[in-house]
Design a protein around this motif. Structure first.
Motif: not given
Length: 239
Positions: A153-167
């Motif tokens: 889950l930490g990796l998933l959220y890290a990837v989502l953060f890298l893809i869309n830091p504003a979101g």
């Protein structure tokens, strides 16, 4: 016995809920600023636990933070966990997490921030305490799976953060592994359900705010509370 657990959990929720408002107020500052040391009128705030009230302010201005709603909310959540989890040792871990999550939700709603001073210790302590719970014969969960789920889950959220830091904020990334521990303890179905529920709740609230013209598609929203609610829903609804 189960009734006593529910009542005891509710009493614990009331007790810790009454101690949260001051900590939530002091932590609700933007990144880079020191923790709040004064009430809105400038009078010193001492200590971290207790009601958010200033004895030096005028009668109508004494309360500057959350009131008894925090205690009621914690009591309801703790009672629900007592009902669902029962006399298994992991219940103690969840009850200790409730006040931490309550403060995190309050701070995120106030300043769009999840302080490291809460998220990082919560991760370490939850992992250790669940390891202890796994040593007891009456536990109902898997510690190794919880650790793997935390990493996933930490990796998933890290990837989502890298893809869309504003979101998504980086605080959400730091909170995710702790929620992964909770969900992974019960199984991968809980991980999927809790994660999906968080995103679904966030999307629904966003759509309602847009429909009522209280927000636009570019309006920032704190996501931490939805992550927490999704996790709670998954635990309460697990088979």
């Amino acid at each position: 016995m189960h009734v006593y657990l529910i009542v005891g959990a509710a009493v614990w929720g009331i007790a810790v809920g009454l101690l949260l408002p001051r900590a939530a107020y002091r932590l609700a500052v933007t990144a880079g600023e020191p923790w709040a040391a004064a009430c809105p009128a400038g009078h010193p705030v001492r200590g971290w636990l207790g009601p958010a009230r200033c004895g030096r302010c005028a009668e109508g201005q004494r309360r500057y933070g959350a009131g008894h709603g925090a205690a009621l909310g914690c009591a309801l959540v703790c009672a629900a966990l007592g009902w669902r989890v029962g006399g298994h040792p992991e219940l103690a871990v969840w009850l200790l997490l409730v006040p931490v999550c309550g403060v995190l939700a309050r701070v995120d709603l106030s300043v769009f921030r999840l302080p490291d001073v809460l998220t990082l210790p919560a991760l370490g302590l939850t992992a250790v305490l669940l390891g202890g719970a796994a040593l007891l014969p009456s536990h109902e969960g898997s510690w190794p799976r919880a650790l793997i789920a935390a990493a996933v889950l930490g990796l998933l959220y890290a990837v989502l953060f890298l893809i869309n830091p504003a979101g998504m904020g980086f605080g959400d990334v730091k909170l995710a592994p702790t929620l992964g521990l909770v969900l992974g303890w019960y199984g991968w179905g809980a991980v999927i359900t809790g994660t999906f529920a968080g995103f679904l709740l966030g999307a629904l609230v966003g759509l309602v705010l847009i429909a009522t013209r209280r927000a636009t598609r570019k309006t920032a929203m704190p996501f931490g509370p939805f992550m927490l609610l999704g996790t709670l829903a998954a635990v309460l609804l697990m088979p």
